[in-house]
Design an enzyme around this catalytic site. Structure first.
Site, PDB file in Angstrom:
ATOM      1  N   GLY B 323      25.589  14.302  56.031  1.00 44.20           N
ATOM      2  CA  GLY B 323      24.181  14.584  55.748  1.00 44.20           C
ATOM      3  C   GLY B 323      23.968  16.049  55.419  1.00 44.20           C
ATOM      4  O   GLY B 323      24.863  16.751  54.929  1.00 44.20           O
ATOM      5  N   SER B 324      22.784  16.515  55.761  1.00 38.88           N
ATOM      6  CA  SER B 324      22.300  17.800  55.232  1.00 38.88           C
ATOM      7  C   SER B 324      23.125  19.020  55.625  1.00 38.88           C
ATOM      8  O   SER B 324      23.018  20.050  54.975  1.00 38.88           O
ATOM      9  CB  SER B 324      20.868  18.014  55.688  1.00 38.88           C
ATOM     10  OG  SER B 324      20.083  16.942  55.249  1.00 38.88           O
ATOM     11  N   VAL B 325      23.923  18.939  56.708  1.00 37.92           N
ATOM     12  CA  VAL B 325      24.715  20.109  57.080  1.00 37.92           C
ATOM     13  C   VAL B 325      25.677  20.455  55.942  1.00 37.92           C
ATOM     14  O   VAL B 325      26.049  21.609  55.753  1.00 37.92           O
ATOM     15  CB  VAL B 325      25.458  19.865  58.418  1.00 37.92           C
ATOM     16  CG1 VAL B 325      26.365  21.046  58.764  1.00 37.92           C
ATOM     17  CG2 VAL B 325      24.458  19.659  59.544  1.00 37.92           C
ATOM     18  N   LYS B 327      24.962  20.709  53.025  1.00 38.80           N
ATOM     19  CA  LYS B 327      24.251  21.540  52.044  1.00 38.80           C
ATOM     20  C   LYS B 327      24.737  22.986  52.106  1.00 38.80           C
ATOM     21  O   LYS B 327      24.558  23.745  51.149  1.00 38.80           O
ATOM     22  CB  LYS B 327      22.744  21.468  52.290  1.00 38.80           C
ATOM     23  CG  LYS B 327      22.155  20.120  51.890  1.00 38.80           C
ATOM     24  CD  LYS B 327      20.695  19.974  52.305  1.00 38.80           C
ATOM     25  CE  LYS B 327      20.176  18.570  51.969  1.00 38.80           C
ATOM     26  NZ  LYS B 327      18.879  18.303  52.603  1.00 38.80           N
TER      27      LYS B 327
END
Lengths: 392, 710
Positions: B323-325, B327
Site C-alpha cells: 500500500g501507500s508506504v 509511495k
C-alpha cells in the site's frame, strides 16, 4: 564316643552331592564378583562388597551343612523343635504383613542386627520338614486312594496352605508357587497311586500351557496403568513391551546372544553394566552365558542336574517314607527355583524374581540350601551305614 | 494280606513317582539347554535380530553429544541456551525392589511429600495427593509441570535428601529464558519427532535456530567401542574417541531492552484491538542492525504456548501488498529521474487508467492541489501521475534498484522474493501506490534505509556474528537514489507528520523530529477483487527518526483489527510512538555520558586471578563467593551494561563461602542472593556494616543471612 561317631560318619560323605555343591558355590561366588564389582564401584562401594558377603555366606552355609550332617535326624522330628520353628515362621510372616507394610512396604525381609532374614526362604525348608514328619507319621494308615489320603493328611496340608497364603499376599507369587509345588509333590509322593501324581502334574502343565496360549492372544495395552498385567505378559511380547517391563528379558536375550558358545571372557559382559538390572541375582545365568558362553552355562546346569538326580535317587532308593519325602521335598525346592529362574531369563516363564540355587547372590537362600543339603547328606550317610550294617 | 499289599504298593508308588519327577526334570533341563543354544546360535527371537538390535543400542550409547550453541543478543544476554533439564518422578509400585527385596519405591509418602515441597512449586498436601493416586496399580507418578525442567542444582539438592523411590529423567532442553521474545525470529529447536529422542540432538525448526542449525548443532563425537549404559568404556584398550565438537554461539543484533519493550507494546495492542496479524521491526538506520522484531500472533518460546497458531515468520515469509508506504519509492523514483515538479497542480479525487477509475482514499479529493502535497496527503492519483510521467520502464527500474522482487538476504529461513504484476498500464499505475506488488517487511525496511542514509541502501541484518567474531559490518545494498533525492523525500516524509494536511500527524514525538509514511493497503479477496469494510486493510507506518540525523527506522503493520474501537493511526501510534521514543532515549543517554557505562565481559571458566584482573581493568569491583580457583558463574552476566565501580560477583568452583559484604549496596546483596540462592534479609538502608554469617563462612545448608545497612 561322640568323636568316634563323627569320625566314622565322615567316611559316609556322599561326594555326588558334596562335589557339585562345592563347585557350584565356587562358580557362583566367581560370577557374583564378576557381575557385581563394576556396579559396586559405580555406586561408590567396595567392588568386592557382595563377593565378600557371598563368601561369608558360603562358609557359614558349609558349617551349617556339616552341622546338619552330623546331627541325628530324629532331632528334626522333635515336636517342640518343629512346632517352635513353625510358630516362629508364622510369626515372621504375620509380622511382615502387619508391620512390614508400614515400615518398609512389602519387603520380604526382617532386619535382625546386621543381617536381614527372609522368612519365606526358611519357610520352604520348614514346610518340607513339617510335611515329611506329619505324613510319615501316618505311614501305617496309608492307602492308595486319593480321597482317603486327603482325609488323612487334611490338617497338615491345611496348615501348609495357610503359610502359602501368607506368602502369596506378601505379595510373593514366586515364593508361594515354590511352596505350593513342594506341598503338591510331597502330598502325591506319599504313596498313593502314582497315576494321581502324574495326572496332577499333567493337569498343572496343561493349565499353564493353555493359560500362556490364551494370554498370548490377549491384546496388549501399552497404558502405564496396566503395568502389573504387562509385567506378567512381558515374557510373551518382550520386544513390544520393552518399555513396560519387557526390557529385562530383552536384555537377557542380548546377554545370551552376546555370549554364543564360548562367551566374551570372564569379566567382559556388556549387559551387566547397567543394561540388566541386578545381574548378580535374578539374571546371573544370563551374565554367565555372556561371559562364559553356552558351554559354561551347560556346565552349571549339568552340575545342578547331577545334584538333583542324586537327591531324587536317594529318595527313590530308601525304604523309609520320611527320607523319601525329605529328598523329594528338597529336590523340588532346588528344581522349582531353577525352573523359575532359568525359565524366566529364557523367556519361557514370566520373570518372578526367583534366584538361582547356589549361584545367585543371597544369604538366606544360601543358608537354607546348605542346611537342606546337610539333611540329604545325612540321609545318604544313614542309608550307606544301614547298607554296610546289613551286608557285614 | 490286605495290609501287606497296601504297605508295599505305597512304596512302589513313591518310587515310580520319584522316577517320573526325575524324568520331567531331565526333560526340562534339556529344553533349557536347547533354548540357550538356540538363542546364542540363531540370534533371533520372534523374528528380531538380537545382534543387530543390541549393537545398534550400544552404538547409540557411544555417541558423545555436542552441546548446541547459545544464541545471544547484542548485549550478550542469553536468548536461547542448551541446558540439561530434569524431571522428577516417584515409583510407587511395590514390585520395584533391589537385592534382598530392598524397596526402591516410595516408602514414606508423607515425608517424601514434605521434602519435595521444599524444592517443587507444589504444596506438601498436593504432592501427597499425587503420591496416593486413585489408581492403586499405578507404577509411577510424575508431578506435572511442577516436576519438570528442574535445574541440575535442584536435582542435586533433592538427591541429597536420600528419598527412596524418587528418580529423575534427564533430557537436553533448549531454554528460552525470555518467553515471548522475537519468538519467530529466534525460532525453536526441539527433539525430532517420531524418533527416540534421547539419542538425538535438538534440531532447529524455525527462525535463527533453523537457519543456523548446522553451526549451532556442532558435531556429535563418538567412542568407537561399545559402552555400557553408565557411560563407561567396556574395553578401554581399544578406545578411540572422537570428541564432540560443540556448536558455535550465534550473536544477534537484537537489543533485549528494546525487544522486551516492543513485545509488551504489541501484546497490549493485540489484546485491545485483536488484529488478525501484526509485524513490527526496529532497525538501526545506519548499520541495518535489526534491534527489535516481532509479530503477532506469536508464541511463548519457553512454554510453547500458542506455537500452533502460526509457524511462519511473517517478517520474511509473508509477501503482501504494502500500500501507500511504497509511495516513498514512487516519489523517490520520480524525483531521482527528474520527473517531479512539486509545483505542478493536478485534479485530485480520481483518475481513469485504461477503463478503470483509480480513486484517492478521500474519494472526493482535495480539488486542484500541487504535486508537493500528493505524498503528504497520500494521494493515489498524484502517484499515478508521477508514474505516468516517469513511464513504466523507469519506474520498474527503480523498483528493481530499491531491492524489491529479490530477497534481502537477511539470514532467516524462507524469505520470500515478492512478485510484481506489471503487464497492463493499469497494473503499472497501481504499483505506484503499492498495489499489484508483493513485498516482505525486510524489503520495505531496506528501501526506507536509502532515504535515511542519503541514498545509500543498507541491508537489514539480524546476525552480528558467529562465535567470538561478532563485529557486525554494515552491508551496502547499492545506491538507488542520489543524496539530494533522499533529502527531499525525507522532507516529504516530515511533511506527512508535521503539515496540517499530512496523514501522519499522530506520529509526532515531542522532542524529536520524525519522518514517516502511512499506509492503508487493501487486501486481496480470495474471491477476486479486494475486501471491503472499514477494518479490512493492512494499516501500516514506516518512520525515520530523528529526521535531521536518522538513527532508527521503525516499520509497523497491522492487519484487520477485529475490535476497531479507535482509528488505525491511533492504534499504530500506540506502538510506533513509545517504541521510537524509547530507542531515541537510549541513544541520547549513551551520547550524554559515553564514559559512564561498562560492558561486562565474560570471565566464566577463567582463573579467579585473571578474572579479577580483567574486570578491575574495566573499572569494576569484584567479589568472590567460594575459595576455588575457577570462576563458574558471574553476575551481572557477560554483556550487561553497568556503571563503573559496580560490583561483579564471581562464584568459584568448590564450596560456596560467604564474602565480606562490608560496604556493599542493597543491589549488590540482591545479586549475591540471586547467585547463591540463599535468602538475604536486609535491614536498614545505605551500605552494609554487619553480616550474620562471618566472612569465609560456609554457605552450604545456610538458608538465611541477615545483613544490616546504615
Amino acid at each position: 564316643m561322640w568323636k568316634k561317631f563323627q569320625k566314622s560318619k565322615i567316611q559316609y560323605l556322599d561326594y555326588w552331592l558334596l562335589i557339585p555343591y562345592i563347585v557350584l558355590c565356587a562358580f557362583g561366588a566367581l560370577m557374583v564378583y564378576s557381575a557385581s564389582s563394576d556396579l559396586m564401584s559405580i555406586r561408590g562401594m567396595q567392588p568386592d562388597a557382595y563377593f565378600t558377603k557371598q563368601l561369608v555366606f558360603i562358609v557359614l552355609g558349609f558349617v551349617l551343612m556339616m552341622f546338619t550332617y552330623f546331627l541325628k535326624l530324629t532331632v528334626l522330628r522333635n515336636r517342640f523343635i518343629l512346632f517352635g520353628a513353625t510358630f516362629i515362621i508364622f510369626l515372621g510372616l504375620l509380622f511382615l504383613l502387619g508391620f512390614g507394610r508400614t515400615i518398609n512396604g512389602a519387603a520380604a525381609w526382617i532386619p535382625i542386627g546386621p543381617l536381614s532374614i527372609q522368612p519365606s526362604e526358611f519357610a520352604k525348608l520348614l514346610i518340607v520338614l513339617y510335611l515329611a514328619n506329619m505324613l510319615a507319621h501316618k505311614e501305617n494308615d496309608l492307602t492308595e486312594g486319593m480321597v482317603d489320603n486327603l482325609k488323612l493328611f487334611f490338617k497338615p496340608v491345611l496348615l501348609v496352605a495357610g503359610i502359602i497364603f501368607l506368602v502369596l499376599i506378601q505379595p510373593d507369587l514366586g515364593g508361594a508357587s515354590i511352596l505350593a509345588a513342594v506341598m503338591i509333590v510331597m502330598f502325591f509322593g506319599t504313596g498313593m497311586s502314582y497315576w494321581y501324581g502324574f495326572s496332577a502334574i499333567t493337569l498343572v502343565t496343561g493349565a499353564v500351557t493353555l493359560l500362556s496360549n490364551v494370554l498370548r492372544h490377549v491384546r496388549i495395552s501399552t497404558k502405564v496403568t496396566s503395568y502389573k498385567l504387562n509385567r506378567i505378559l512381558a515374557f510373551l511380547h518382550p520386544f513390544k513391551l520393552e518399555n513396560m517391563g519387557g526390557s529385562q528379558l530383552v536384555n537377557s536375550y542380548y546377554a545370551i546372544n552376546n555370549g554364543r558358545w564360548f562367551g566374551l571372557g570372564l569379566g567382559n559382559s556388556i549387559q551387566k553394566r547397567g543394561y540388566l538390572p541386578e545381574p548378580y541375582t535374578d539374571f546371573i545365568l544370563s551374565i554367565t552365558t555372556e561371559e562364559l558362553g553356552v558351554i559354561g552355562t551347560l556346565v552349571i546346569l549339568g552340575l545342578l542336574f547331577v545334584l538333583l538326580a542324586r537327591i531324587f535317587y536317594l529318595g527313590i532308593h530308601t525304604d523309609k517314607m520320611y527320607y523319601t519325602l525329605l529328598c523329594y521335598g528338597i529336590g523340588t525346592i532346588i528344581f522349582v527355583q531353577t525352573l523359575f529362574n532359568v525359565g524366566g531369563l529364557l523367556g519361557i516363564l514370566p520373570i518372578t524374581g526367583v534366584t538361582l540355587p547356589f549361584i545367585s547372590y543371597g544369604g538366606s537362600s544360601m543358608l537354607v540350601l546348605a542346611i537342606a543339603l546337610g539333611i540329604v547328606l545325612n540321609i545318604s550317610a544313614q542309608e550307606k551305614k544301614a547298607k554296610t550294617a546289613t551286608t557285614s | 494280606m490286605k495290609s501287606v499289599k497296601i504297605r508295599k504298593s505305597p512304596r512302589r508308588n513313591r518310587r515310580v513317582f520319584g522316577r517320573l519327577l526325575l524324568l520331567i526334570i531331565a526333560a526340562i533341563f534339556l529344553v533349557f539347554a536347547g533354548r540357550f543354544a538356540y538363542i546364542a546360535v540363531t540370534g533371533h527371537i520372534a523374528g528380531v535380530n538380537l545382534t543387530k538390535r543390541s549393537q545398534k543400542k550400544y552404538k547409540a550409547d557411544a555417541v558423545i553429544h555436542a552441546q548446541r550453541g547459545t544464541i545471544y543478543d547484542s548485549l550478550g544476554n542469553v536468548l536461547a541456551q542448551d541446558i540439561n533439564a530434569y524431571s522428577v518422578y516417584a515409583v510407587l509400585s511395590h514390585d520395584y525392589v533391589g537385592p534382598n527385596k530392598k524397596p526402591l519405591y516410595v516408602t514414606d509418602k508423607k515425608k517424601t511429600a514434605k521434602v519435595l515441597s521444599h524444592y517443587l512449586p507444589l504444596s506438601a498436601a498436593k504432592i501427597y495427593q499425587q503420591l496416593t493416586p486413585a489408581n492403586r496399580a499405578a507404577y509411577q507418578v510424575e508431578f506435572g509441570g511442577a516436576g519438570q525442567n528442574l535445574s541440575l542444582s535442584i536435582k542435586r539438592k533433592i538427591e541429597k535428601e536420600h528419598l527412596t523411590g524418587i528418580y529423575f529423567n534427564e533430557s537436553p532442553t533448549r531454554l528460552y529464558p525470555n518467553g515471548t521474545f522475537a519468538s519467530h525470529v529466534i525460532g525453536i529447536a526441539q527433539a525430532p519427532k517420531g524418533k527416540e529422542s534421547n539419542n538425538q540432538g535438538l534440531v532447529g525448526v524455525m527462525g535463527i535456530e533453523k537457519y543456523f542449525n548446522k553451526q549451532l548443532a556442532g558435531q556429535d563425537g563418538y567412542r568407537n567401542f561399545a559402552r555400557d549404559s553408565y557411560g563407561y568404556a567396556i574395553n578401554q584398550k581399544q578406545s578411540k574417541v572422537k570428541t564432540a565438537k560443540n556448536g558455535q554461539d550465534v550473536y544477534l543484533t537484537l537489543d533485549s531492552r528494546l525487544q522486551s519493550y516492543l513485545e509488551s507494546l504489541l501484546t497490549d495492542v493485540n489484546k485491545k484491538y485483536q488484529p488478525k496479524s501484526m509485524n513490527a521491526v526496529l532497525m538501526n538506520a545506519k548499520t541495518g542492525e535489526i534491534l527489535a522484531a516481532s509479530q503477532r500472533p506469536t508464541f511463548n518460546a519457553s512454554t510453547k504456548k500458542g506455537i500452533d497458531s502460526i509457524w511462519r515468520d511473517t517478517l520474511v515469509e509473508d509477501g503482501y501488498e504494502p500500500g501507500s508506504v511504497l509511495k516513498i519509492a514512487t516519489l523517490a523514483a520520480a524525483i531521482d529521474s527528474g520527473h517531479y515538479n512539486p509545483n505542478q497542480y493536478y485534479q485530485s479525487g480520481s483518475i481513469e487508467v485504461g477503463d478503470k477509475k483509480i480513486s484517492d482514499w478521500q474519494t472526493s479529493g482535495w480539488g486542484m492541489i500541487p504535486l508537493s502535497q500528493a505524498f503528504a496527503r497520500s494521494s493515489n492519483v498524484g502517484m499515478v501521475k508521477l508514474e505516468q510521467t516517469m513511464g513504466p520502464k523507469v519506474w520498474q527500474e527503480y523498483i528493481r534498484k530499491f531491492g524489491f522482487l529479490k530477497p534481502t538476504g537477511i539470514k532467516l529461513p524462507g524469505e520470500t522474493a515478492g512478485t510484481l504484476q506489471y503487464d497492463r498500464p493499469l497494473d503499472q499505475a497501481t504499483t505506484s501506490f503499492g498495489q499489484g506488488i508483493n513485498v516482505n517487511v525486510m524489503q520495505m525496511l531496506q528501501m526506507t534505509s536509502a532515504i535515511a542514509n542519503n541514498g545509500t541502501m543498507i541491508k537489514p541484518q539480524i546476525l552480528s556474528g558467529i562465535n567470538q567474531d561478532h563485529q557486525l559490518k554494515p552491508i551496502k545494498a547499492g545506491k538507488p537514489i542520489k543524496t539530494s533525492t533522499a533529502k527531499s523525500v525525507l522532507q516529504n516524509m516530515e511533511d506527512v507528520v508535521y503539515q496540517d494536511y499530512g496523514t501522519g500527524q499522530v506520529y509526532q514525538i515531542p522532542g524529536y523530529r520524525v519522518a514517516a509514511k502511512t499506509g492503508t493497503a487493501q487486501i486481496t479477496d480470495p474471491n477476486g477483487g479486494y475486501l471491503t469494510g472499514t477494518s479490512n486493510y493492512i494499516f501500516s507506518v514506516a518512520g525515520i527518526a530523528p529526521a535531521d540525523n536518522p538513527q532508527y527506522i521503525l516499520y509497523v503493520t497491522l492487519k484487520q483489527p477485529q475490535n476497531m474501537t479507535d482509528s488505525a493511526e491511533n492504534i499504530l501510534a500506540q506502538i510506533f510512538n513509545p517504541m521510537m521514543k524509547r530507542a531515541l532515549e537510549y541513544t541520547k543517554k549513551a551520547e550524554k555520558d559515553p564514559q559512564q557505562q561498562v560492558k561486562v565481559t565474560s570471565v566464566i571458566s577463567e582463573s579467579t586471578t585473571s578474572a579479577q584482573k580483567k574486570l578491575t581493568s574495566l573499572g569494576l569491583q569484584t567479589a568472590l563467593v567460594g575459595s576455588g580457583n575457577l570462576v563458574v558463574q558471574q553476575l551481572p552476566k557477560a554483556g550487561s551494561i553497568i556503571l563503573p565501580n559496580q560490583r561483579v560477583i564471581l562464584m568459584t568452583n568448590g564450596a560456596m563461602t560467604m564474602p565480606d559484604v562490608t560496604g556493599w549496596s542493597k543491589n549488590d546483596l540482591l545479586k549475591l542472593a540471586q547467585l547463591t540462592g540463599i535468602e538475604i534479609e536486609i535491614k536498614g538502608s545505605g551500605y552494609a556494616y554487619h553480616q550474620s554469617l562471618a566472612a569465609n563462612g560456609l554457605l552450604d545448608g545456610v538458608k538465611n543471612i541477615k545483613v544490616q545497612l546504615k
